[in-house]
Design a protein around this motif. Sequence first.
Motif, PDB file in Angstrom:
ATOM      1  N   GLN A  30     -51.034 -19.816 -85.150  1.00  0.00           N
ATOM      2  CA  GLN A  30     -52.190 -18.762 -84.882  1.00  0.00           C
ATOM      3  C   GLN A  30     -52.464 -18.297 -86.343  1.00  0.00           C
ATOM      4  N   ALA A  31     -51.367 -18.179 -87.187  1.00  0.00           N
ATOM      5  CA  ALA A  31     -51.779 -17.643 -88.464  1.00  0.00           C
ATOM      6  C   ALA A  31     -52.766 -18.744 -89.264  1.00  0.00           C
ATOM      7  N   ILE A  32     -52.170 -19.732 -89.066  1.00  0.00           N
ATOM      8  CA  ILE A  32     -52.893 -20.953 -89.638  1.00  0.00           C
ATOM      9  C   ILE A  32     -54.261 -21.350 -89.420  1.00  0.00           C
ATOM     10  N   THR A  33     -54.524 -21.125 -88.031  1.00  0.00           N
ATOM     11  CA  THR A  33     -55.822 -21.524 -87.303  1.00  0.00           C
ATOM     12  C   THR A  33     -56.775 -20.124 -87.635  1.00  0.00           C
ATOM     13  N   LYS A  34     -56.273 -18.860 -87.850  1.00  0.00           N
ATOM     14  CA  LYS A  34     -57.220 -17.782 -88.151  1.00  0.00           C
ATOM     15  C   LYS A  34     -57.218 -17.909 -89.550  1.00  0.00           C
ATOM     16  N   TYR A  35     -56.577 -18.488 -90.394  1.00  0.00           N
ATOM     17  CA  TYR A  35     -56.823 -18.395 -91.650  1.00  0.00           C
ATOM     18  C   TYR A  35     -57.813 -19.437 -92.203  1.00  0.00           C
ATOM     19  N   MET A  36     -57.690 -20.487 -91.451  1.00  0.00           N
ATOM     20  CA  MET A  36     -58.637 -21.594 -91.635  1.00  0.00           C
ATOM     21  C   MET A  36     -60.079 -21.544 -91.161  1.00  0.00           C
ATOM     22  N   GLU A  37     -60.177 -20.495 -90.331  1.00  0.00           N
ATOM     23  CA  GLU A  37     -61.309 -20.093 -89.820  1.00  0.00           C
ATOM     24  C   GLU A  37     -62.227 -19.065 -90.935  1.00  0.00           C
ATOM     25  N   ILE A  38     -61.346 -18.209 -91.389  1.00  0.00           N
ATOM     26  CA  ILE A  38     -61.631 -17.310 -92.546  1.00  0.00           C
ATOM     27  C   ILE A  38     -62.022 -18.283 -93.841  1.00  0.00           C
ATOM     28  N   PHE A  39     -61.054 -19.282 -94.081  1.00  0.00           N
ATOM     29  CA  PHE A  39     -61.392 -20.070 -95.269  1.00  0.00           C
ATOM     30  C   PHE A  39     -62.688 -20.765 -95.338  1.00  0.00           C
ATOM     31  N   ASN A  40     -63.037 -21.354 -94.155  1.00  0.00           N
ATOM     32  CA  ASN A  40     -64.275 -21.994 -93.721  1.00  0.00           C
ATOM     33  C   ASN A  40     -65.581 -21.361 -94.118  1.00  0.00           C
ATOM     34  N   GLU A  41     -65.414 -20.100 -93.651  1.00  0.00           N
ATOM     35  CA  GLU A  41     -66.599 -19.066 -93.912  1.00  0.00           C
ATOM     36  C   GLU A  41     -66.769 -19.017 -95.532  1.00  0.00           C
ATOM     37  N   PHE A  42     -65.743 -18.503 -95.912  1.00  0.00           N
ATOM     38  CA  PHE A  42     -65.427 -18.394 -97.543  1.00  0.00           C
ATOM     39  C   PHE A  42     -66.043 -19.632 -98.304  1.00  0.00           C
ATOM     40  N   ALA A  43     -65.672 -20.731 -97.688  1.00  0.00           N
ATOM     41  CA  ALA A  43     -66.125 -21.911 -98.705  1.00  0.00           C
ATOM     42  C   ALA A  43     -67.537 -22.173 -98.583  1.00  0.00           C
ATOM     43  N   TYR A  44     -68.187 -21.921 -97.374  1.00  0.00           N
ATOM     44  CA  TYR A  44     -69.338 -22.214 -97.136  1.00  0.00           C
ATOM     45  C   TYR A  44     -70.319 -21.229 -97.863  1.00  0.00           C
ATOM     46  N   LYS A  45     -69.705 -19.877 -97.993  1.00  0.00           N
ATOM     47  CA  LYS A  45     -70.541 -18.940 -99.031  1.00  0.00           C
ATOM     48  C   LYS A  45     -70.311 -19.331-100.368  1.00  0.00           C
ATOM     49  N   ASP A  87     -76.559 -21.486-106.427  1.00  0.00           N
ATOM     50  CA  ASP A  87     -77.792 -20.382-106.268  1.00  0.00           C
ATOM     51  C   ASP A  87     -78.197 -20.171-107.927  1.00  0.00           C
ATOM     52  N   LYS A  88     -79.365 -20.593-108.018  1.00  0.00           N
ATOM     53  CA  LYS A  88     -79.831 -20.768-109.692  1.00  0.00           C
ATOM     54  C   LYS A  88     -80.640 -19.502-109.796  1.00  0.00           C
ATOM     55  N   SER A  89     -80.804 -18.402-108.880  1.00  0.00           N
ATOM     56  CA  SER A  89     -81.345 -17.355-108.935  1.00  0.00           C
ATOM     57  C   SER A  89     -80.665 -16.206-109.913  1.00  0.00           C
ATOM     58  N   ILE A  90     -79.225 -16.342-109.983  1.00  0.00           N
ATOM     59  CA  ILE A  90     -78.348 -15.109-110.603  1.00  0.00           C
ATOM     60  C   ILE A  90     -77.587 -15.854-111.720  1.00  0.00           C
ATOM     61  N   THR A  91     -77.138 -14.988-112.296  1.00  0.00           N
ATOM     62  CA  THR A  91     -76.525 -15.305-113.603  1.00  0.00           C
ATOM     63  C   THR A  91     -74.871 -15.893-113.219  1.00  0.00           C
ATOM     64  N   GLU A  92     -74.447 -16.365-114.324  1.00  0.00           N
ATOM     65  CA  GLU A  92     -72.958 -16.716-114.044  1.00  0.00           C
ATOM     66  C   GLU A  92     -72.126 -15.561-114.028  1.00  0.00           C
ATOM     67  N   GLU A  93     -72.487 -14.277-114.749  1.00  0.00           N
ATOM     68  CA  GLU A  93     -71.681 -13.047-114.523  1.00  0.00           C
ATOM     69  C   GLU A  93     -71.829 -12.644-113.116  1.00  0.00           C
ATOM     70  N   GLU A  94     -73.097 -12.560-112.611  1.00  0.00           N
ATOM     71  CA  GLU A  94     -73.181 -12.138-111.255  1.00  0.00           C
ATOM     72  C   GLU A  94     -72.524 -12.944-110.165  1.00  0.00           C
ATOM     73  N   LYS A  95     -72.148 -14.476-110.498  1.00  0.00           N
ATOM     74  CA  LYS A  95     -71.569 -15.359-109.657  1.00  0.00           C
ATOM     75  C   LYS A  95     -69.907 -15.025-109.502  1.00  0.00           C
ATOM     76  N   ILE A  96     -69.563 -14.591-110.756  1.00  0.00           N
ATOM     77  CA  ILE A  96     -67.999 -14.261-110.647  1.00  0.00           C
ATOM     78  C   ILE A  96     -67.810 -12.948-109.823  1.00  0.00           C
ATOM     79  N   LYS A  97     -68.839 -12.057-109.818  1.00  0.00           N
ATOM     80  CA  LYS A  97     -68.685 -10.759-109.260  1.00  0.00           C
ATOM     81  C   LYS A  97     -68.644 -11.176-107.680  1.00  0.00           C
ATOM     82  N   GLN A  98     -69.562 -12.064-107.237  1.00  0.00           N
ATOM     83  CA  GLN A  98     -69.951 -12.214-105.845  1.00  0.00           C
ATOM     84  C   GLN A  98     -68.672 -13.000-105.215  1.00  0.00           C
ATOM     85  N   PHE A  99     -68.145 -13.703-106.364  1.00  0.00           N
ATOM     86  CA  PHE A  99     -66.924 -14.791-105.775  1.00  0.00           C
ATOM     87  C   PHE A  99     -65.814 -13.810-105.362  1.00  0.00           C
ATOM     88  N   PHE A 100     -65.740 -12.728-106.126  1.00  0.00           N
ATOM     89  CA  PHE A 100     -64.432 -11.771-105.529  1.00  0.00           C
ATOM     90  C   PHE A 100     -64.760 -11.243-104.341  1.00  0.00           C
TER      91      PHE A 100
END
Length: 387
Positions: A127-142, A149-162
Motif C-alpha cells: 500500500q505504501a509503495i502504491t501510494k508513493y508511486m502515485e504521488i511521485f508520478n504527479e511530482f515527476a509530471y510537474k 518552462d522557458k518563461s521563468i528564471t533558474e532561481e524561480e525553478k529551484i524555488k518551485q522544485f521544492f
Amino acid sequence: MRSLLSLFSLFLIVSCSESNDKDTIKPILPNNFSIHGEILGAANQKIFVEAQSSRGVIKIAESQTEVDGTFKIEGNIKGFGLYQLRVGKVQVKSVPLTLCPKDKISLKANYATFEQLPKLSGSHWTQAITKYMEIFNEFAYKQMALINDKSITEEEKIKQFFIIKKPLDIYAKSEMLRDPSNPANIVLTTSMTPAMGFENWDVTNLEVLKAVLKAYKIKYPRSPITKSLEIQIDQIKSAYDQFKGTNSSSQQVPEINLPDPNGNKISLSSLKGKVVLIDFWASWCAPCRQANPNVVSLYKKYKSKNFTIYSVSLDKDKEAWKRAIQSDGLIWTTHVSDLLQWETPLVQQYGFNSIPFTVLVDKNGVIVGKNLQGDELEQKIISLLKK
C-alpha cells in the motif's frame, strides 16, 4: 520521464550467489515468493524479477504474460531487499518491489503507465509503495513541465522544485515515522536525502532515517539493505556537519594580491561588496578546463546581480595561461597568477592539494563555502545575492 527505480542505486543487493566454477551444480531452491496479476496491453511479454547488485542486474525469476495480459511469476530470494518487476525489453518498464520471503503479491497495471501507476497488494508494504508511486508520478509530471518552462528564471525553478516536491516528502516522512520497519521505507528514504545540497534540506530528515535504521537493525539485522542504509546515513551526517561548519564560519577570506596577464596587480579585497567565487585552476589541468563552461555560465547568469569570479591560475607558462583564458571564453577581467604553479603559498594558505578548487565568499569577505559544485553552488550563490 525518469523511472522511479533509477533513484535507488544506493542500495546494492546481492540476491543470489554467483560462482566462477562452471562445473558447480547449483541446487534448485524452492519458490518462496510469487507475483500474479494483470497488465493490460502487455500480451505475450516476457516478465522478470530482478535485483541490482555490485555486479550489475541479477535475474531472480522469469515468466511471460498471457494474451490477455495476466501473468504469474515465482522465484526464490535470500531475504528482504529492493527488487524490480520488469515487463518487456525496455528497462524503464519496471516498478520497485521491497520483497520479503513468503510474499504473495498481486499487481494490476496498464502497460502504457506500468512504471508510473501500478497497483500493488498482498503484503504490508504494498500500500505504501502504491501510494508513493502515485504521488511521485504527479511530482515527476510537474517537474518535467518546470524544466521545460522557458518563461521563468533558474532561481524561480529551484524555488518551485521544492514546492512541488513537498507532498512527496510529507507522505514519505509520515509513513516512515508511522511504521519505521516497513520494507517500503527503502523506497521512501529517497525523499529524505538532500535533493540539491543542504541549503533547503530539512535536518529533521536525518532523525527519520535513523528511526528506520534502528527498526531495520532489529527486524532485518543481516540484510545488505540495513548495512547500506547505515552507510548512507553516515555519509549524509558527515556531509551535513561539514556543510554546517563551513557555512556557519565567520572566517575572513585570506587576502590575495597578484598580477593579471598584463602585470597589473588585482587584490581580492578590491571586490568586497560582491559575492565572489575564487576559482583556482590552470591551463594544464584537464578537469579545470572541462569545468570552465560551467563557471562561464554562472558568471553570465549572475554578473549583473553583484556576482563575480576571481580566477587564480597555478600556471608557470604565462602565454599558455593567456591562451587558455581566451580559448575557454573566461570573459571576466579578474585573472591573477604568481606563475609559481604548486610552489605558490596560496596552496598552504587556502588548504588545497588538487584543482579545480573553489572558495565562495560573501559580500563581507567571509568564506561561506569551499568546493561547492553544481546545483548546490548555484543555490548558495542565489541565497547570498538576496542578502
